[in-house]
Design a protein around this motif. Structure first.
Motif, PDB file in Angstrom:
ATOM      1  N   LEU A  41       0.791  -1.218   0.000  1.00  0.00           N
ATOM      2  CA  LEU A  41       0.000   0.000   0.000  1.00  0.00           C
ATOM      3  C   LEU A  41       0.827   1.273   0.000  1.00  0.00           C
ATOM      4  O   LEU A  41       0.421   2.281  -0.572  1.00  0.00           O
ATOM      5  CB  LEU A  41      -0.948   0.004   1.214  1.00  0.00           C
ATOM      6  CG  LEU A  41      -2.029  -1.081   1.193  1.00  0.00           C
ATOM      7  CD1 LEU A  41      -2.762  -1.132   2.528  1.00  0.00           C
ATOM      8  CD2 LEU A  41      -2.999  -0.853   0.046  1.00  0.00           C
ATOM      9  N   ASN A  42       1.996   1.246   0.632  1.00  0.00           N
ATOM     10  CA  ASN A  42       2.772   2.486   0.709  1.00  0.00           C
ATOM     11  C   ASN A  42       4.189   2.188   1.187  1.00  0.00           C
ATOM     12  O   ASN A  42       4.394   1.289   1.989  1.00  0.00           O
ATOM     13  CB  ASN A  42       2.109   3.468   1.685  1.00  0.00           C
ATOM     14  CG  ASN A  42       2.772   4.825   1.693  1.00  0.00           C
ATOM     15  OD1 ASN A  42       3.068   5.379   0.639  1.00  0.00           O
ATOM     16  ND2 ASN A  42       3.034   5.354   2.878  1.00  0.00           N
ATOM     17  N   LYS A  58       1.890   1.249  -4.834  1.00  0.00           N
ATOM     18  CA  LYS A  58       0.574   1.076  -4.220  1.00  0.00           C
ATOM     19  C   LYS A  58      -0.318   0.226  -5.117  1.00  0.00           C
ATOM     20  O   LYS A  58      -0.466   0.496  -6.303  1.00  0.00           O
ATOM     21  CB  LYS A  58      -0.084   2.434  -3.991  1.00  0.00           C
ATOM     22  CG  LYS A  58      -1.446   2.320  -3.320  1.00  0.00           C
ATOM     23  CD  LYS A  58      -2.093   3.669  -3.092  1.00  0.00           C
ATOM     24  CE  LYS A  58      -3.466   3.500  -2.431  1.00  0.00           C
ATOM     25  NZ  LYS A  58      -4.134   4.803  -2.219  1.00  0.00           N
ATOM     26  N   GLY A  59      -0.878  -0.818  -4.542  1.00  0.00           N
ATOM     27  CA  GLY A  59      -1.763  -1.695  -5.294  1.00  0.00           C
ATOM     28  C   GLY A  59      -1.092  -2.924  -5.860  1.00  0.00           C
ATOM     29  O   GLY A  59      -1.762  -3.738  -6.503  1.00  0.00           O
ATOM     30  N   GLY A 120      -6.161  -1.433  -9.322  1.00  0.00           N
ATOM     31  CA  GLY A 120      -6.643  -0.056  -9.313  1.00  0.00           C
ATOM     32  C   GLY A 120      -7.268   0.270  -7.978  1.00  0.00           C
ATOM     33  O   GLY A 120      -7.431  -0.600  -7.106  1.00  0.00           O
ATOM     34  N   GLU A 121      -7.663   1.542  -7.794  1.00  0.00           N
ATOM     35  CA  GLU A 121      -8.186   1.988  -6.506  1.00  0.00           C
ATOM     36  C   GLU A 121      -9.425   1.199  -6.076  1.00  0.00           C
ATOM     37  O   GLU A 121      -9.551   0.803  -4.917  1.00  0.00           O
ATOM     38  CB  GLU A 121      -8.512   3.487  -6.558  1.00  0.00           C
ATOM     39  CG  GLU A 121      -7.287   4.384  -6.581  1.00  0.00           C
ATOM     40  CD  GLU A 121      -6.483   4.318  -5.286  1.00  0.00           C
ATOM     41  OE1 GLU A 121      -7.074   3.982  -4.232  1.00  0.00           O
ATOM     42  OE2 GLU A 121      -5.281   4.614  -5.316  1.00  0.00           O
ATOM     43  N   MET A 122     -10.343   0.955  -7.008  1.00  0.00           N
ATOM     44  CA  MET A 122     -11.559   0.218  -6.654  1.00  0.00           C
ATOM     45  C   MET A 122     -11.238  -1.224  -6.279  1.00  0.00           C
ATOM     46  O   MET A 122     -11.842  -1.787  -5.355  1.00  0.00           O
ATOM     47  CB  MET A 122     -12.562   0.269  -7.809  1.00  0.00           C
ATOM     48  CG  MET A 122     -13.146   1.641  -8.057  1.00  0.00           C
ATOM     49  SD  MET A 122     -14.370   1.649  -9.395  1.00  0.00           S
ATOM     50  CE  MET A 122     -15.643   0.594  -8.719  1.00  0.00           C
ATOM     51  N   GLN A 123     -10.274  -1.822  -6.980  1.00  0.00           N
ATOM     52  CA  GLN A 123      -9.868  -3.193  -6.660  1.00  0.00           C
ATOM     53  C   GLN A 123      -9.174  -3.255  -5.306  1.00  0.00           C
ATOM     54  O   GLN A 123      -9.370  -4.212  -4.545  1.00  0.00           O
ATOM     55  CB  GLN A 123      -8.955  -3.729  -7.750  1.00  0.00           C
ATOM     56  CG  GLN A 123      -9.643  -3.985  -9.082  1.00  0.00           C
ATOM     57  CD  GLN A 123      -8.661  -4.360 -10.160  1.00  0.00           C
ATOM     58  OE1 GLN A 123      -7.608  -3.722 -10.314  1.00  0.00           O
ATOM     59  NE2 GLN A 123      -8.975  -5.395 -10.917  1.00  0.00           N
ATOM     60  N   ILE A 124      -8.357  -2.245  -5.000  1.00  0.00           N
ATOM     61  CA  ILE A 124      -7.696  -2.193  -3.694  1.00  0.00           C
ATOM     62  C   ILE A 124      -8.740  -2.184  -2.586  1.00  0.00           C
ATOM     63  O   ILE A 124      -8.642  -2.937  -1.606  1.00  0.00           O
ATOM     64  CB  ILE A 124      -6.782  -0.955  -3.579  1.00  0.00           C
ATOM     65  CG1 ILE A 124      -5.589  -1.068  -4.526  1.00  0.00           C
ATOM     66  CG2 ILE A 124      -6.307  -0.761  -2.133  1.00  0.00           C
ATOM     67  CD1 ILE A 124      -4.742   0.187  -4.609  1.00  0.00           C
ATOM     68  N   GLU A 125      -9.750  -1.335  -2.741  1.00  0.00           N
ATOM     69  CA  GLU A 125     -10.780  -1.235  -1.714  1.00  0.00           C
ATOM     70  C   GLU A 125     -11.595  -2.518  -1.618  1.00  0.00           C
ATOM     71  O   GLU A 125     -11.992  -2.932  -0.521  1.00  0.00           O
ATOM     72  CB  GLU A 125     -11.687  -0.038  -1.988  1.00  0.00           C
ATOM     73  CG  GLU A 125     -10.995   1.305  -1.780  1.00  0.00           C
ATOM     74  CD  GLU A 125     -10.285   1.389  -0.426  1.00  0.00           C
ATOM     75  OE1 GLU A 125     -10.940   1.093   0.599  1.00  0.00           O
ATOM     76  OE2 GLU A 125      -9.094   1.736  -0.395  1.00  0.00           O
ATOM     77  N   ARG A 128      -9.368  -4.991   0.249  1.00  0.00           N
ATOM     78  CA  ARG A 128      -9.267  -4.610   1.663  1.00  0.00           C
ATOM     79  C   ARG A 128     -10.548  -4.953   2.414  1.00  0.00           C
ATOM     80  O   ARG A 128     -10.519  -5.400   3.573  1.00  0.00           O
ATOM     81  CB  ARG A 128      -8.968  -3.120   1.794  1.00  0.00           C
ATOM     82  CG  ARG A 128      -7.587  -2.726   1.314  1.00  0.00           C
ATOM     83  CD  ARG A 128      -7.329  -1.251   1.454  1.00  0.00           C
ATOM     84  NE  ARG A 128      -7.171  -0.858   2.839  1.00  0.00           N
ATOM     85  CZ  ARG A 128      -6.552   0.252   3.236  1.00  0.00           C
ATOM     86  NH1 ARG A 128      -6.025   1.068   2.340  1.00  0.00           N
ATOM     87  NH2 ARG A 128      -6.448   0.544   4.499  1.00  0.00           N
TER      88      ARG A 128
END
Length: 278
Positions: A41-42, A58-59, A120-125, A128
């Motif tokens: 993530l970071n 990230k990701g 991508g951001e939606m996949q990360i969320e 999680r």
């Protein structure tokens, strides 16, 4: 003395944790008896898997099986954030079918290749959220918590396999040509003599330069890499029904007593016991 820092035996069938720290659990190449999914993530880290090195962003979603040796190298003094999930592959087998192999993304590929996809951001969320649900029920004793933990794990594995199946782009390795040549030579010549002198001669490079460069880029030694690759190979042979004697010779250990001692020192279990347990 057990070289426990090079090998992890997971006591629980399933565990997950979210961490944001500078702490690297094992600083050198290592392997473990479980499968791992690692969401970065970071931070500023490099991930070594066998002979390949990858800068993570990230990701980055990483899958690692129980025969791949790997290590994380933190390139700064700053924390790095990750979500890690460990599970024993045996618990997943009853949920696989002829059409759906939930362990597919961990298997049937060259070690160290195609281990990473970029979310991508939606996949990360989405990922999680699934892991958070799993974390909520793990360790609980109330009715249904054990069933829910398996259900969430299967959802995570379906998600992970889907993103690997849908992704064609491969993350390039940044391993230097010298170090990749060294590791590739070791990987393809485990049955041969693999001293530093011999490898340097075969690759036409000064052995001191080779040793220093390997240590600088990976943080470990050539000798330790060879040893772990041979033990990982022996594990794989034992898990597929080979005898202890065969595993010894087919992984490059020419001395049977040394093989028994080294295998047990690194894994905390004898080759015979390991073979019977798989």
């Amino acid at each position: 003395m057990t070289d426990s820092k090079y090998y992890e035996m997971l006591e629980e069938d399933l565990m997950t944790y979210h961490s944001n720290s500078t702490f690297v659990p094992i600083n050198d190449f290592h392997f473990h008896e479980n499968y791992e999914i690692f969401l970065f993530l970071n931070g500023d880290i490099q991930l070594f898997i066998d002979q390949f090195c990858y800068p993570l962003q990230k990701g980055s979603l990483v899958v690692i099986n129980n025969h791949e040796i790997h290590k994380i190298r933190n390139l700064s003094s700053q924390p790095y954030e990750r979500i890690t999930l460990h599970f024993k592959p045996q618990i997943v087998l009853p949920f696989c079918s002829s059409e759906t192999n939930l362990l597919s993304c961990f298997q049937n590929r060259k070690p160290g290749l195609n281990n990473i996809v970029q979310l991508g951001e939606m996949q990360i969320e989405a990922y999680r959220s699934l892991v958070w649900k799993l974390s909520e029920v793990l360790g609980q004793t109330k009715y249904g918590s054990d069933v829910l933990s398996y259900a969430y794990l299967m959802q995570i594995l379906v998600f992970t396999n889907e993103v690997f199946r849908e992704t064609n782009a491969h993350i390039p390795s940044i391993t230097s040509s010298l170090i990749q040549s060294v590791m590739n030579y070791i990987d393809t010549n485990l049955l041969k003599e693999l001293t530093l002198d011999h490898i340097a001669k075969e690759l036409s490079v000064d052995k001191f330069h080779l040793s220093r460069t390997f240590k600088h880029q990976t943080g470990g030694t050539v000798y330790r890499y060879i040893l772990l690759k041979r033990v990982a190979q022996a594990k794989q042979l034992l898990s597929t029904g080979h005898s202890v004697s065969d595993a010894c010779h087919l992984s490059g250990f020419n001395d049977y007593a040394n093989f028994i001692r080294t295998f047990k020192n690194i894994t905390s279990i004898s080759p015979g016991q390991y073979g019977k347990s798989t």
